[in-house]
Design a protein around this motif. Structure first.
Motif, PDB file in Angstrom:
ATOM      1  N   ARG A 150       0.944  -1.261   0.007  1.00 21.72           N
ATOM      2  CA  ARG A 150       0.006   0.007   0.192  1.00 21.72           C
ATOM      3  C   ARG A 150       0.817   1.222   0.069  1.00 21.72           C
ATOM      4  O   ARG A 150       0.311   2.251  -0.333  1.00 21.72           O
ATOM      5  N   GLU A 151       2.257   1.278   0.446  1.00 22.40           N
ATOM      6  CA  GLU A 151       2.894   2.422   0.459  1.00 22.40           C
ATOM      7  C   GLU A 151       3.506   2.914  -0.808  1.00 22.40           C
ATOM      8  O   GLU A 151       3.114   4.247  -1.013  1.00 22.40           O
ATOM      9  N   ALA A 152       3.563   2.122  -1.836  1.00 21.10           N
ATOM     10  CA  ALA A 152       4.010   2.500  -3.071  1.00 21.10           C
ATOM     11  C   ALA A 152       3.438   1.794  -4.189  1.00 21.10           C
ATOM     12  O   ALA A 152       4.345   0.822  -4.791  1.00 21.10           O
ATOM     13  N   PRO A 153       1.955   1.423  -4.310  1.00 26.63           N
ATOM     14  CA  PRO A 153       1.574   0.456  -5.095  1.00 26.63           C
ATOM     15  C   PRO A 153       1.687   0.769  -6.754  1.00 26.63           C
ATOM     16  O   PRO A 153       2.216   2.229  -6.904  1.00 26.63           O
ATOM     17  N   ALA A 154       1.754  -0.101  -7.393  1.00 23.91           N
ATOM     18  CA  ALA A 154       1.732   0.214  -8.682  1.00 23.91           C
ATOM     19  C   ALA A 154       0.636   1.000  -9.474  1.00 23.91           C
ATOM     20  O   ALA A 154      -0.422   0.995  -9.002  1.00 23.91           O
ATOM     21  N   ALA A 155       0.924   1.572 -10.519  1.00 18.43           N
ATOM     22  CA  ALA A 155      -0.213   2.473 -11.091  1.00 18.43           C
ATOM     23  C   ALA A 155      -1.222   1.515 -11.952  1.00 18.43           C
ATOM     24  O   ALA A 155      -0.800   0.328 -12.179  1.00 18.43           O
ATOM     25  N   ARG A 156      -2.318   1.587 -11.990  1.00 19.10           N
ATOM     26  CA  ARG A 156      -3.311   0.530 -12.511  1.00 19.10           C
ATOM     27  C   ARG A 156      -4.258   1.316 -13.200  1.00 19.10           C
ATOM     28  O   ARG A 156      -4.714   2.307 -13.266  1.00 19.10           O
ATOM     29  N   THR A 157      -4.500   0.463 -14.473  1.00 23.72           N
ATOM     30  CA  THR A 157      -5.560   0.987 -15.431  1.00 23.72           C
ATOM     31  C   THR A 157      -6.684  -0.177 -15.469  1.00 23.72           C
ATOM     32  O   THR A 157      -6.320  -1.367 -15.591  1.00 23.72           O
ATOM     33  N   THR A 158      -7.905   0.140 -15.386  1.00 21.39           N
ATOM     34  CA  THR A 158      -8.903  -1.065 -15.419  1.00 21.39           C
ATOM     35  C   THR A 158      -9.997  -0.549 -16.558  1.00 21.39           C
ATOM     36  O   THR A 158     -10.444   0.523 -16.885  1.00 21.39           O
ATOM     37  N   VAL A 159      -9.972  -1.586 -17.556  1.00 24.12           N
ATOM     38  CA  VAL A 159     -10.669  -1.490 -18.752  1.00 24.12           C
ATOM     39  C   VAL A 159     -11.993  -2.577 -18.911  1.00 24.12           C
ATOM     40  O   VAL A 159     -11.506  -3.666 -18.398  1.00 24.12           O
ATOM     41  N   TYR A 160     -12.766  -2.254 -19.634  1.00 28.01           N
ATOM     42  CA  TYR A 160     -13.752  -3.410 -19.859  1.00 28.01           C
ATOM     43  C   TYR A 160     -13.881  -4.126 -21.250  1.00 28.01           C
ATOM     44  O   TYR A 160     -13.661  -3.122 -22.174  1.00 28.01           O
ATOM     45  N   VAL A 161     -13.713  -5.243 -21.509  1.00 26.51           N
ATOM     46  CA  VAL A 161     -13.401  -5.913 -22.818  1.00 26.51           C
ATOM     47  C   VAL A 161     -14.325  -7.236 -22.862  1.00 26.51           C
ATOM     48  O   VAL A 161     -14.894  -7.601 -21.890  1.00 26.51           O
TER      49      VAL A 161
END
Length: 134
Positions: A106-117
């Motif tokens: 939680r201190e430095a989580p990765a960036a995240r993108t969520t899309v619908y497919v």
């Protein structure tokens, strides 16, 4: 020029087309989209971990982690994670599974993108990752 190396964990089958489960070039590791298939068994077609979002998400995360490890990395090295969901109604449940899975990062989580497919029948989630190795 830096060499480019294909990364395939022992738990993965050969991809169904000309691509790699992961590719490492220098300190960059790109993990291809991983679905919730169980580890490969000789001669058997891949099967989903189960019919639920939770089962498939946890297995997809395990599959991404396997490629990261085979390429010399871990979740700590992930800087970008992309998530592909088949149903917008799964977003809240997915986030709850995600938050539990990554509770220690939680201190430095990765960036995240969520899309619908659209994914093949029965598959609910696919996850890929980009890692920068130390």
């Amino acid at each position: 020029m830096l060499p480019k190396t294909a990364v395939t964990p022992d738990t993965h089958t050969v991809p169904p087309a000309t691509f790699s489960h992961g590719v490492r070039k220098g300190n960059i590791l790109q993990v291809a989209g991983q679905v919730g298939f169980l580890p490969a068994e000789d001669g058997k077609p891949p099967t989903p971990a189960g019919p639920t979002l939770r089962e498939q998400t946890l297995q997809a995360l395990a599959n991404v982690a396997a490629v990261l490890e085979a390429g010399g990395g871990s979740w700590e090295d992930a800087v970008m994670i992309r998530v592909y969901l088949t149903d917008t109604g799964h977003f809240a449940e997915f986030n709850a599974i995600w938050n539990d899975y990554f509770a220690d990062l939680r201190e430095a989580p990765a960036a995240r993108t969520t899309v619908y497919v659209g994914l093949p029948a029965g598959l609910l989630v696919e996850i890929d990752a980009l890692a920068v190795l130390g």
